[in-house]
Design an enzyme around this catalytic site. Structure first.
Site, PDB file in Angstrom:
ATOM      1  N   ASN A   9       0.868  -1.173   0.000  1.00 32.62           N
ATOM      2  CA  ASN A   9       0.000   0.000   0.000  1.00 32.62           C
ATOM      3  C   ASN A   9       0.907   1.226   0.000  1.00 32.62           C
ATOM      4  O   ASN A   9       1.477   1.570   1.029  1.00 32.62           O
ATOM      5  CB  ASN A   9      -0.889  -0.038   1.259  1.00 32.62           C
ATOM      6  CG  ASN A   9      -1.711   1.224   1.429  1.00 32.62           C
ATOM      7  OD1 ASN A   9      -1.806   2.048   0.520  1.00 32.62           O
ATOM      8  ND2 ASN A   9      -2.301   1.378   2.605  1.00 32.62           N
ATOM      9  N   LYS A  11       0.132   4.241  -0.338  1.00 32.86           N
ATOM     10  CA  LYS A  11      -0.542   5.424   0.219  1.00 32.86           C
ATOM     11  C   LYS A  11      -0.292   6.635  -0.691  1.00 32.86           C
ATOM     12  O   LYS A  11      -0.166   6.466  -1.901  1.00 32.86           O
ATOM     13  CB  LYS A  11      -0.092   5.672   1.663  1.00 32.86           C
ATOM     14  CG  LYS A  11      -0.210   4.422   2.524  1.00 32.86           C
ATOM     15  CD  LYS A  11      -0.081   4.697   3.989  1.00 32.86           C
ATOM     16  CE  LYS A  11      -0.141   3.386   4.739  1.00 32.86           C
ATOM     17  NZ  LYS A  11      -0.136   3.579   6.183  1.00 32.86           N
ATOM     18  N   HIS A  96      -9.561   0.728   4.818  1.00 36.17           N
ATOM     19  CA  HIS A  96      -8.305   0.995   5.514  1.00 36.17           C
ATOM     20  C   HIS A  96      -8.587   1.943   6.683  1.00 36.17           C
ATOM     21  O   HIS A  96      -9.421   2.850   6.569  1.00 36.17           O
ATOM     22  CB  HIS A  96      -7.282   1.612   4.546  1.00 36.17           C
ATOM     23  CG  HIS A  96      -5.904   1.667   5.133  1.00 36.17           C
ATOM     24  ND1 HIS A  96      -5.531   2.637   6.028  1.00 36.17           N
ATOM     25  CD2 HIS A  96      -4.833   0.856   4.991  1.00 36.17           C
ATOM     26  CE1 HIS A  96      -4.278   2.416   6.406  1.00 36.17           C
ATOM     27  NE2 HIS A  96      -3.838   1.339   5.787  1.00 36.17           N
ATOM     28  N   SER A 213       3.534  -2.019  10.415  1.00 36.23           N
ATOM     29  CA  SER A 213       4.991  -2.009  10.618  1.00 36.23           C
ATOM     30  C   SER A 213       5.639  -3.360  10.314  1.00 36.23           C
ATOM     31  O   SER A 213       6.608  -3.762  10.973  1.00 36.23           O
ATOM     32  CB  SER A 213       5.340  -1.524  12.030  1.00 36.23           C
ATOM     33  OG  SER A 213       4.866  -0.208  12.209  1.00 36.23           O
TER      34      SER A 213
HETATM   35  C1  PEP Z   1      -0.832   0.128   6.181  1.00 41.30           C
HETATM   36  O1  PEP Z   1      -1.208   1.245   6.447  1.00 41.30           O
HETATM   37  O2  PEP Z   1      -1.505  -0.588   5.405  1.00 41.30           O
HETATM   38  C2  PEP Z   1       0.411  -0.359   6.786  1.00 41.30           C
HETATM   39  C3  PEP Z   1       0.505  -1.617   7.063  1.00 41.30           C
HETATM   40  O3  PEP Z   1       1.388   0.588   7.045  1.00 41.30           O
HETATM   41  P1  PEP Z   1       2.840   0.355   7.698  1.00 41.30           P
HETATM   42  O4  PEP Z   1       3.385  -0.933   7.126  1.00 41.30           O
HETATM   43  O5  PEP Z   1       3.635   1.540   7.282  1.00 41.30           O
HETATM   44  O6  PEP Z   1       2.631   0.247   9.171  1.00 41.30           O
END
Ligand code: PEP
Length: 252
Positions: A9, A11, A96, A213
């Site tokens: 993702n 974003k 999300h 994360s």
């Molecule tokens: C997300 O928002 O889908 C996500 C998993 O972000 P991150 O891996 O940066 O925590």
């Protein structure tokens, strides 16, 4: 055998040319990872056609990060499911936590978006997950159950066969805090049980991804758990090498 999935993702990150470079990097290194892993990249809408071109000839699939709740018409600024499907998307992320939190997406909206996704042949990656307050109050099971009952329970059996769930604890998204592998397994198994209450044996086939994360250093331990079928990756999906290294985390 459930699909193993690593979905990125992106974003609201990268300019279009940077996104193309990132996609090319994933294509270039893909051969180092087991072909049993299904990679999906979800760039911003503006990049979709260019990234689709960069992915041509590879098995990396394309997804969008959202779609409109309506089919078409006077909805300024919205992007219809039919439009992203026409650009080559096979998946769409829906629900999300950032959409729920910053854009007020409710189950009622998400039911409409899910219908649009299915009507256009897209597989939704439906996100569920609790925030920190809910986790600390021990309400995380109830929260994900409600998010599933209010949306996923409205699907037909046919639609359910084309669904990916992503469990993303909000407190772990972009914070560097990861759920432990045991915490992930506990709630993934619970999600599968809730799915089975409505869809029976088909629940055993539904991929449930972990998100929050996830990175090369922790992917293998999390993916080793019985009910974790891969990851929805935010920050670490912005570097091709890290994204691919997460795919190498599959050892089962
Ligand atoms: C997300 O928002 O889908 C996500 C998993 O972000 P991150 O891996 O940066 O925590």
């Amino acid at each position: 055998m459930r699909k193993k999935i690593v979905a990125g993702n992106w974003k609201m990150n990268t300019l279009p040319a940077e996104g193309v470079e990132l996609a090319k990097g994933v294509v270039a290194g893909r051969g180092e990872v087991c072909s049993c892993v299904n990679f999906i990249v979800c760039p911003p809408f503006t990049h979709l056609s260019m990234v689709a071109e960069a992915l041509k000839g590879s098995d990396i699939e394309l997804g969008a990060q959202n779609c409109a709740a309506e089919a078409k018409g006077a909805y300024t600024g919205e992007v219809a499911a039919s439009m992203i499907a026409a650009l080559g998307c096979k998946y769409v992320i829906l629900g999300h936590s950032e959409r729920r939190q910053y854009y007020g997406e409710t189950s009622a909206t998400l039911n409409k978006k899910m219908e649009q996704a299915y009507a256009n042949g897209l597989t939704p990656i439906y996100c569920v997950g609790e925030n920190l307050e809910e986790r600390e109050a021990g309400k995380h099971f109830d929260v994900v159950k409600a998010q599933i009952e209010e949306v996923v329970y409205n699907l037909t059996e046919e639609q359910f066969k084309n669904l990916v769930i992503a469990y993303e604890p909000v407190w772990a998204i972009g914070t560097g805090k990861t759920a432990t592998a045991d915490q992930a397994q506990e709630i993934h198994a619970y999600i599968r049980k809730v799915l089975a209450e409505k869809f029976g044996a088909a629940a055993a086939e539904c991929p449930i991804l972990y998100g929050g994360s996830c990175k090369p250093a922790n992917a293998a331990e999390i993916f080793a758990k019985e009910d974790v079928d891969g990851g929805l990756i935010g920050g670490a999906a912005l570097k091709a090498a890290d994204f691919l290294a997460i795919g190498k985390g599959f050892q089962k």
